[in-house]
Scaffold this motif. Sequence first.
Motif, short mmCIF file in Angstrom:
data_model
loop_
_atom_site.label_atom_id
_atom_site.label_comp_id
_atom_site.label_asym_id
_atom_site.label_seq_id
_atom_site.Cartn_x
_atom_site.Cartn_y
_atom_site.Cartn_z
N ILE A 266 12.64 16.00 -53.20
CA ILE A 266 11.71 15.17 -53.96
C ILE A 266 10.41 14.93 -53.20
O ILE A 266 9.35 14.72 -53.78
CB ILE A 266 12.36 13.84 -54.41
N ILE A 267 10.46 14.99 -51.87
CA ILE A 267 9.22 14.92 -51.09
C ILE A 267 8.33 16.12 -51.44
O ILE A 267 7.15 15.97 -51.77
CB ILE A 267 9.51 14.91 -49.58
N ASP A 268 8.91 17.31 -51.39
CA ASP A 268 8.14 18.51 -51.73
C ASP A 268 7.63 18.45 -53.16
O ASP A 268 6.47 18.81 -53.45
CB ASP A 268 9.01 19.76 -51.55
N PHE A 269 8.49 18.02 -54.07
CA PHE A 269 8.16 17.99 -55.49
C PHE A 269 6.99 17.06 -55.77
O PHE A 269 6.03 17.42 -56.46
CB PHE A 269 9.40 17.55 -56.28
N SER A 270 7.06 15.86 -55.22
CA SER A 270 5.99 14.87 -55.47
C SER A 270 4.68 15.31 -54.84
O SER A 270 3.60 15.12 -55.43
CB SER A 270 6.41 13.49 -54.96
#
Length: 415
Positions: A180-184
């Motif tokens: 979710i870090i990469d996604f956001s």
Amino acid sequence: MNNTVVGADRIGGPGEILDDAQVREFVLRCLAGAELDGRSVCVIVPDATRSCPLPLLLAAVHEALDGRATRVTVLVALGTHAEMTEAQLRLHLGGPYAGCTVLNHEWWKPETLVTLGDINADRVAELSEGRLRQPVRVALNRAVVEHDVCLVVGPVFPHEVVGFSGGNKYFFPGVAGQEIIDFSHWLGALITSADIIGTRGITPVRALIDQAASLIPSRRLALCLVVRSGTGELHAASFGPPEAAWAACADVSAQTHVRYLDAPARRVVSVVPVKYDDMWTGAKGFYKVEPVVADGGQVIVYAPHITRISAMHPEIEQIGYHCRDYFLKQWDRFSHHHWGVLAHSTHLRGAGTYDPEQGERGRVTVTLATGIPEDVVRAANLDYLDPSSVDLDLLAAEEDTLVVAQAGEVLYRLR
């Protein structure tokens, strides 16, 4: 002054400086009424890349919780930054605080994470305003769910991914899993740093983060702060649910951490402070000034103390720095890389265009005057300048050149 902002209590404001006694009294008063007796509390704080008077704040939090909370854990929100050593933590946090456990967010260790669920593809499309349509798994540090209450303590600044930092951002990406870090971060890159940085209200990235935070089973509270950049002084503090406390301080940050110019500068020299110890973090010196550089102009990131591009993400040296469309128009080549790395790449390269025949053209030139070797800088698709050749006083005297001291927290914009 005191303010009530729909669910948040705030003291201070633009142009004000709070003294230590005011801050301590505010923290004690807010936590006294927060129904924390008999509860376990996880206090989530920033790492040393953010200006924040944590010794003052944590001393007050410890005083407020002593004898009331069953246990207290201080969790450092590294995101994907390098862990802090014991010596660094003592200096950064103050203390030690009796009865408190201090943890780095060890994002690289799967066993430290717990999955809360997924945000489905249709909801992602709604939150991202159609930019992405695929599910994303929501995982974060298990210490968050293993405590009854989570208290975020951290500052609000203009931010290149989410608009304004703080609030629920301390959960995602602060203590989150890498997916979710990469996604956001990639969602922010699709919007572009120049367009989202300093944007008021709920941006698509903030909406995604708030959605993820709603899955946390623990009670969430936040002590948000507006820090005088580069110091330990506070303009304002707010307390309440993270969404409300963040909004109250974002209003102050927007009036405190943004400088306006009447005309663009041909050249900007960003003097990066030593708290940023690699280009992954020191790149904030570019993000915050990109909006005021003239088309075809130059940003010199001056940081002789920085000797490497990234301590934790060597992948960036292979990918290099490129504009957003360089990746989007060659997505088959790059989609397998960590999206957070691709996002960082676009953030430091800035706005630009890419065409398979004409190649890549950046709106501005990005020049590193750092301790990173010239061959590494040029291989990463950035320009190089020997830092020993830089005379800041001479540059400041040049017409159409802006020298920014302590760069990285204050945003520069055109009127």
